[in-house]
Design an enzyme around this catalytic site. Sequence first.
Site, PDB file in Angstrom:
ATOM      1  N   ASP A  32       0.843  -1.209   0.000  1.00 44.37           N
ATOM      2  CA  ASP A  32       0.000   0.000   0.000  1.00 44.37           C
ATOM      3  C   ASP A  32       0.865   1.240   0.000  1.00 44.37           C
ATOM      4  OD1 ASP A  32      -2.153  -1.498   0.329  1.00 44.37           O
ATOM      5  OD2 ASP A  32      -2.823  -0.590   2.229  1.00 44.37           O
ATOM      6  N   SER A  81     -34.120  -4.072 -21.549  1.00 41.02           N
ATOM      7  CA  SER A  81     -34.139  -4.799 -20.279  1.00 41.02           C
ATOM      8  C   SER A  81     -34.413  -6.269 -20.569  1.00 41.02           C
ATOM      9  CB  SER A  81     -35.168  -4.203 -19.338  1.00 41.02           C
ATOM     10  OG  SER A  81     -36.388  -4.130 -20.001  1.00 41.02           O
ATOM     11  N   LEU A  82     -34.434  -7.067 -19.524  1.00 41.31           N
ATOM     12  CA  LEU A  82     -34.648  -8.506 -19.706  1.00 41.31           C
ATOM     13  C   LEU A  82     -36.084  -8.832 -19.367  1.00 41.31           C
ATOM     14  CD1 LEU A  82     -31.495  -9.699 -17.780  1.00 41.31           C
ATOM     15  CD2 LEU A  82     -31.938 -10.180 -20.183  1.00 41.31           C
ATOM     16  N   GLU A 111     -25.745 -16.759 -16.017  1.00 41.34           N
ATOM     17  CA  GLU A 111     -24.985 -15.737 -15.288  1.00 41.34           C
ATOM     18  C   GLU A 111     -25.756 -15.286 -14.059  1.00 41.34           C
ATOM     19  OE1 GLU A 111     -24.308 -12.419 -17.898  1.00 41.34           O
ATOM     20  OE2 GLU A 111     -23.321 -13.684 -19.383  1.00 41.34           O
ATOM     21  N   LYS A 113     -27.574 -12.401 -11.871  1.00 37.62           N
ATOM     22  CA  LYS A 113     -28.215 -11.116 -12.152  1.00 37.62           C
ATOM     23  C   LYS A 113     -27.817 -10.179 -11.015  1.00 37.62           C
ATOM     24  CE  LYS A 113     -32.472  -9.095 -13.793  1.00 37.62           C
ATOM     25  NZ  LYS A 113     -32.419  -7.848 -13.072  1.00 37.62           N
ATOM     26  N   ASP A 115     -27.449  -7.165  -8.648  1.00 37.26           N
ATOM     27  CA  ASP A 115     -28.461  -6.197  -8.257  1.00 37.26           C
ATOM     28  C   ASP A 115     -27.788  -4.838  -8.073  1.00 37.26           C
ATOM     29  OD1 ASP A 115     -30.887  -5.231  -7.636  1.00 37.26           O
ATOM     30  OD2 ASP A 115     -30.998  -6.101  -5.630  1.00 37.26           O
ATOM     31  N   ARG A 134     -28.211   3.900 -17.824  1.00 42.37           N
ATOM     32  CA  ARG A 134     -29.248   3.386 -18.700  1.00 42.37           C
ATOM     33  C   ARG A 134     -30.262   4.476 -19.056  1.00 42.37           C
ATOM     34  NH1 ARG A 134     -33.511  -0.151 -19.780  1.00 42.37           N
ATOM     35  NH2 ARG A 134     -34.854  -0.360 -18.942  1.00 42.37           N
ATOM     36  N   GLU A 170     -22.779  -4.083 -14.686  1.00 41.65           N
ATOM     37  CA  GLU A 170     -23.584  -3.651 -13.557  1.00 41.65           C
ATOM     38  C   GLU A 170     -22.657  -3.113 -12.469  1.00 41.65           C
ATOM     39  OE1 GLU A 170     -26.708  -4.136 -14.211  1.00 41.65           O
ATOM     40  OE2 GLU A 170     -27.810  -4.093 -12.308  1.00 41.65           O
ATOM     41  N   LYS A 289     -28.789 -16.789 -21.138  1.00 35.65           N
ATOM     42  CA  LYS A 289     -28.632 -16.188 -22.462  1.00 35.65           C
ATOM     43  C   LYS A 289     -28.288 -17.259 -23.475  1.00 35.65           C
ATOM     44  CE  LYS A 289     -26.795 -11.961 -20.425  1.00 35.65           C
ATOM     45  NZ  LYS A 289     -25.630 -11.163 -20.110  1.00 35.65           N
ATOM     46  N   CYS A 410     -38.475  17.992  22.194  1.00 35.82           N
ATOM     47  CA  CYS A 410     -38.442  19.337  22.780  1.00 35.82           C
ATOM     48  C   CYS A 410     -39.510  20.252  22.187  1.00 35.82           C
ATOM     49  CB  CYS A 410     -37.063  19.965  22.606  1.00 35.82           C
ATOM     50  SG  CYS A 410     -36.710  20.409  20.902  1.00 35.82           S
TER      51      CYS A 410
HETATM   52  S1  IVH Z   1     -27.898  -8.659 -19.888  1.00 28.06           S
HETATM   53  C1  IVH Z   1     -30.723  -6.814 -23.209  1.00 28.06           C
HETATM   54  N1  IVH Z   1     -26.803  -9.748 -17.812  1.00 28.06           N
HETATM   55  O1  IVH Z   1     -30.666  -6.505 -15.464  1.00 28.06           O
HETATM   56  C2  IVH Z   1     -30.500  -6.832 -21.782  1.00 28.06           C
HETATM   57  N2  IVH Z   1     -28.248  -7.900 -17.466  1.00 28.06           N
HETATM   58  O2  IVH Z   1     -33.545  -5.998 -16.887  1.00 28.06           O
HETATM   59  C3  IVH Z   1     -29.091  -7.145 -21.510  1.00 28.06           C
HETATM   60  N3  IVH Z   1     -28.436  -7.220 -15.118  1.00 28.06           N
HETATM   61  O3  IVH Z   1     -30.564  -3.483 -17.169  1.00 28.06           O
HETATM   62  C4  IVH Z   1     -28.841  -7.270 -20.075  1.00 28.06           C
HETATM   63  N4  IVH Z   1     -27.082  -8.736 -14.308  1.00 28.06           N
HETATM   64  O4  IVH Z   1     -28.869  -3.842 -15.392  1.00 28.06           O
HETATM   65  C5  IVH Z   1     -27.629  -8.783 -18.251  1.00 28.06           C
HETATM   66  N5  IVH Z   1     -25.712 -10.826 -16.057  1.00 28.06           N
HETATM   67  C6  IVH Z   1     -26.531  -9.858 -16.499  1.00 28.06           C
HETATM   68  C7  IVH Z   1     -27.138  -8.932 -15.633  1.00 28.06           C
HETATM   69  C8  IVH Z   1     -28.004  -7.965 -16.154  1.00 28.06           C
HETATM   70  C9  IVH Z   1     -27.858  -7.716 -14.020  1.00 28.06           C
HETATM   71  C10 IVH Z   1     -29.392  -6.081 -15.142  1.00 28.06           C
HETATM   72  C11 IVH Z   1     -29.054  -5.016 -16.127  1.00 28.06           C
HETATM   73  C12 IVH Z   1     -30.258  -4.810 -16.985  1.00 28.06           C
HETATM   74  C13 IVH Z   1     -31.323  -5.523 -16.213  1.00 28.06           C
HETATM   75  C14 IVH Z   1     -32.246  -6.185 -17.177  1.00 28.06           C
END
Ligand code: IVH
Length: 667
Positions: A32, A81-82, A111, A113, A115, A134, A170, A289, A410
């Site tokens: 460090d 989004s997903l 993968e 997800k 948060d 986003r 993320e 995916k 108070c």
């Molecule tokens: S792929 C076309 N992979 O989830 C969408 N998203 O509702 C491509 N997220 O906005 C997203 N982990 O913020 C993808 N392994 C992951 C993820 C991920 C979290 C979030 C991301 C996205 C939201 C989708």
Amino acid sequence: MTNSKQRIDELTKSLQEYNYQYYVMDNSLVSDFEFDTLLKELQALEEKFPEFASENSPTKRVGGDVTKKFEQVIHRYPMLSLSNSYSKEEIIDFETRIKKLTNDDIEYVCELKYDGVAIGIQYIDGKFYQAVTRGDGTKGENVSTNVKTIKSIPLKLRGDYPQDFEIRGEIFFPLKNFERLNKTRFENDEPLYANPRNTASGTLKSLDSSIAAERGLDCFLYGIYGENIEIDNHFDLVKKAGEWGFKIPKEETKYIKKTSNIDGILDFIDFWDVERKNLPFEIDGVVIKVNSYDNQNRLGYTAKSPRWAISYKFKTERVSTLLEKVTYQVGRTGAITPVANLTPVQLGGTTVKRASLHNADIIEKLEVREGDTVFVEKGGEIIPKIISVDIDKRPSDSKPFHYITNCPDCGSLLQRQEGEANHYCVNDTGCPVQITGRIQHYISRKAMNIDGLGTETIEVLFEQGLIKNPADLYELTFDQLIPIERMAEKSVNNMLAGIEASKQIPFEKVLFALGIRFVGDTVAKKLARHFVSIEAIMNADFETLIEVDEIGDRIAQSLIEYFGIHENVEMINRLKSHGLQFELAHNEDATDKLKGLVFVVSGVFDKFSRDELKKSIEDNGGKVSSSISGKTNYLVAGDNMGPAKLKKAEKLDVKIISETDFIALIG
Ligand code: IVH
């Protein structure tokens, strides 16, 4: 001149490499101390020759760039989004549909997800160009100044990267850093943050990037977008991005997995539904995916989301219960926290009776009223929170909720500063809860640790008119205390002895005990070591204060305000006259033999207690850390040391030494 340019380039390059090795590869190449020295050298050179500073210099990591307003940027590739699913049936349907549509042997990538907050980062010619949130999916905000402070995000790439591309991922708050932030906030009597994700989002949007730098966000990358990319599948491309210097999920950690059938997918879901509790960050599900880009293109998109991916969201345990009453807590700095008092209910193995409502805005947003039935979840698995109201169960005679306008203690009118979420009682010298709160903080274990004096006694002494601030404690007499109900001779003597003993407590603890806003125990230690005496701190102006390592604008401002109040200075003078320590004791044993070295102490020792050992490390200029990382130089191992620590030390090649070795080290 040219020499300076050369040196700047050289330093930039090595520091970039050290950062990458440390934050992405979990590998520490320098101590460090060495790192900080080089960084300081670079900072000084850049200040002198700003024309030679690289736009993506490692000095940008420490923050400090202040933005007035984030610029809006249109996404080159819309940020979709997903589609979410909450049951395994939906996942099975998804997989069946994919197979039918593609008529192919399909490979899937599973993968986590994460948060957190989605981010898209563009790189041109291997250099960080911009990072955009986003937003509404079409356009977002350029939050580059904050994103650059995230140390695992490379500012300069390595290997054979595409000339111009965007990588998405993320940004999240590692739980350890989130807890550290809330711990400091708790000590400073600031309202706690409810969950890591919203706090990550707020942090990313702060205009002063030193806030992001200090909080320690992190980022996983999960998607690459660009032209002329030769790799034809998601899994390999993500792996490739790892070679360019990005922090990507690795197979060994099981954060990512390739599979070609539904059983593999379901196994991944089941595994993480249990294991997620042990992750150092939060996830709210998993993402499946289709691996091949050809197949992804064949499957295409709906208006909002790709047809080639789906998320499976974990269920969070949720219960409903009655919100009986909202009460308010007043902290020692006057911050008001509304608390929901609930009919006790079982949730995640514990009984929940109360939930924080945080502030007036949250109450308004929830549209919650006393007497409502509410849904409660464990937010961030730590603090229970109210998610929503069961409107159908609202009693017919229910009345709209009104936030208090006056201090519950108070009665003075509450104030709310513009931009602040919390109401404050500003009657700090007259509000009983604030007065007793400050004295209770003063005597607390981490501060003066006064034996024989508890929080309730402080309330009694205050009610009796005997104390109004910590200095009054030192003027209490046996004759004043003995008539008080439930005060026996022995307890009075204990109390007086405890108060007397506190006069020997070292300066840094006294400084922390004063309860100055934003001056937690670590900051107090830093200030005491740097300035040595209270006078020096009181005399320091804003510029002098912020020059100290880790002292930012907020802390400096707060110190200046505190010492600007006449009553505070007067109290300090009284404490001084009673013999309290306002100067760092000259330590005869102090050396700098361990300067720049980081130690972890574990187990039980013969000649030292654990605290003594830690103190000895610090007295000799070393640093003590609670957990082993790539930065640890030595693990001082005693008896009964935890096997996990030992294993980690071995894995990271940390030198393990005994108590005797340590004594030899300090001579
Ligand atoms: S792929 C076309 N992979 O989830 C969408 N998203 O509702 C491509 N997220 O906005 C997203 N982990 O913020 C993808 N392994 C992951 C993820 C991920 C979290 C979030 C991301 C996205 C939201 C989708």
